[in-house]
Design a protein around this motif. Structure first.
Motif, short mmCIF file in Angstrom:
data_model
loop_
_atom_site.label_atom_id
_atom_site.label_comp_id
_atom_site.label_asym_id
_atom_site.label_seq_id
_atom_site.Cartn_x
_atom_site.Cartn_y
_atom_site.Cartn_z
N MET A 151 -49.92 14.21 25.04
CA MET A 151 -49.65 12.61 24.42
C MET A 151 -48.68 12.52 26.41
SD MET A 151 -50.39 10.98 22.06
CE MET A 151 -49.43 9.54 22.28
N VAL A 152 -47.78 12.46 25.98
CA VAL A 152 -46.32 12.77 27.50
C VAL A 152 -47.43 11.84 28.50
CG1 VAL A 152 -44.89 13.44 28.90
CG2 VAL A 152 -45.05 13.27 25.93
N ALA A 153 -48.62 12.98 29.33
CA ALA A 153 -49.61 13.14 29.75
C ALA A 153 -50.29 11.94 29.93
CB ALA A 153 -50.48 14.68 30.29
N ALA A 154 -50.37 11.32 29.03
CA ALA A 154 -51.66 10.50 28.50
C ALA A 154 -51.13 9.13 29.00
CB ALA A 154 -52.66 9.90 27.46
N VAL A 155 -49.21 9.08 28.03
CA VAL A 155 -48.39 7.83 27.96
C VAL A 155 -48.07 7.66 29.62
CG1 VAL A 155 -46.09 6.99 27.48
CG2 VAL A 155 -48.04 8.27 25.74
N THR A 157 -49.72 8.22 32.74
CA THR A 157 -50.79 7.65 33.52
C THR A 157 -50.81 6.08 33.04
OG1 THR A 157 -52.45 9.92 33.09
CG2 THR A 157 -53.40 8.42 33.41
N VAL A 158 -51.40 6.03 31.75
CA VAL A 158 -50.94 4.29 31.59
C VAL A 158 -50.02 3.64 32.09
CG1 VAL A 158 -51.95 2.90 29.64
CG2 VAL A 158 -52.50 5.09 29.35
N LEU A 159 -49.06 4.32 31.84
CA LEU A 159 -47.63 4.13 32.39
C LEU A 159 -47.66 3.62 34.26
CD1 LEU A 159 -45.04 5.04 30.58
CD2 LEU A 159 -44.68 2.10 31.04
N SER A 160 -48.10 4.83 34.84
CA SER A 160 -48.16 4.49 36.26
C SER A 160 -48.98 3.61 36.85
CB SER A 160 -48.05 5.54 36.51
OG SER A 160 -49.45 6.32 36.17
#
Ligand code: HEC
Length: 281
Positions: A151-155, A157-160
């Motif tokens: 979840m943290v990785a996905a968030v 990635t989307v954020l960056s």
């Protein structure tokens, strides 16, 4: 005889048992791929194709407009745009919006040391990680709350990507009108003669400063040299014109675009300016 102590089941045994349960479950409650999933996919593909055909029809018919005028703006844009102007001097090249994040990466990573890392390396590493994900993460857990790392990785990635897209969209590309404000400064620090002035203005507006720096103005791209003191190399008016007409003809492998479309007079003005640029004092 002592009883053999019961061993803890190994992880492989556990996985096998889990897989067996899964298979039994599928058999009891699942539906076979054919025809159920296939039917589902076929319907979805049909919907997508119909939407595309619908959009194409809408674009075509609304663009035709009254009296078949090809430049009429329809609902989804005109049928044909006005012809491109090869002599334009105010065009600021920008990618389509969905490439803004890559475009902005180019600004963070500087030519030449880290550009390959930024534009090819980072996306490739991200893709390899994505492809490798099923082999790295073998748990059956699907609830989002039980997968904090993913979840943290996905968030992140989307954020960056969102931030990079936004930065790319609002990036302040030096507009020709802004660079031209520097011309008086150039005249002063370079002690330019008056016959170099038209060339200086052209240099500021023709897009040269997208790649070349000059007396502190512009940005450096594709390894283009600083041109503040290009005149001290005494390459000659003739060479400058030939180089501008076809950079790769005189400097093999040069990625600089050719500027033959500016016409002989303007190329001559540029050459005079370049040769007069003996460095900032
Ligand atoms: C897309 C990037 C780009 C743009 C735009 C660009 N250049 Fe270049 N330029 C380069 C690169 C890369 C080189 C180095 C390779 C070469 O010498 O051709 C270069 C080299 C040069 C050189 C040095 C030639 C030499 O032999 O050392 C001059 C002079 C020059 N450019 C002038 C201009 C002028 C004038 C313009 C605008 C009309 C311009 N450039 C626009 C990328 C660019």
């Amino acid at each position: 005889m002592a009883a053999i102590p019961k061993e803890k089941p190994s992880r492989i045994d556990e996985a096998r048992a889990q897989f067996a349960r899964y298979k039994a479950d599928v058999k009891a409650r699942g539906k076979p791929f054919y025809p159920y999933a296939m039917f589902h996919d076929t319907i979805m593909s049909l919907v997508v194709v119909c939407v595309i055909i619908g959009l194409a029809a809408m674009w075509k018919w609304s663009a035709w407009g009254p009296g078949h005028d090809p430049t009429h703006k329809g609902l989804l844009g005109p049928e044909v745009d006005p012809p491109a102007d090869p002599g334009t001097t105010s065009f600021v090249p920008r990618p389509d919006w969905y490439f803004y994040f890559l475009f902005y990466l180019l600004r963070i990573f500087k030519w030449p040391e880290s550009v390959f890392l930024g534009t090819i390396g980072v996306p490739t590493i991200a893709l390899i990680l994505l492809i490798g994900l099923p082999f790295l993460d073998r748990r059956r857990e699907r609830r989002l709350s039980a997968r904090p790392v993913a979840m943290v990785a996905a968030v992140l990635t989307v954020l960056s990507m969102a931030v990079l897209t936004w930065k790319g969209a609002t990036a302040n590309e030096a507009l020709a009108s802004e660079v031209i404000a520097d011309v008086p400064h150039w005249v002063q620090v370079e002690n330019l003669p008056s016959n170099a002035l038209p060339g200086a203005k052209l240099f500021a507006t023709a897009g040269c400063t997208a790649c070349h720096t000059y007396a502190g103005a512009g940005g450096s791209n594709l390894g283009a040299p600083d041109l503040t003191d290009i005149g001290t190399r005494n390459l000659g008016i003739d060479f400058q014109i030939r180089h501008l007409q076809c950079p790769s003809c005189v400097n093999p492998g040069s990625p600089m675009p050719h500027f033959a479309s500016l016409g002989n007079e303007r190329l001559h003005q540029l050459a005079v300016f370049l040769e007069a640029s003996k460095g900032a004092h």
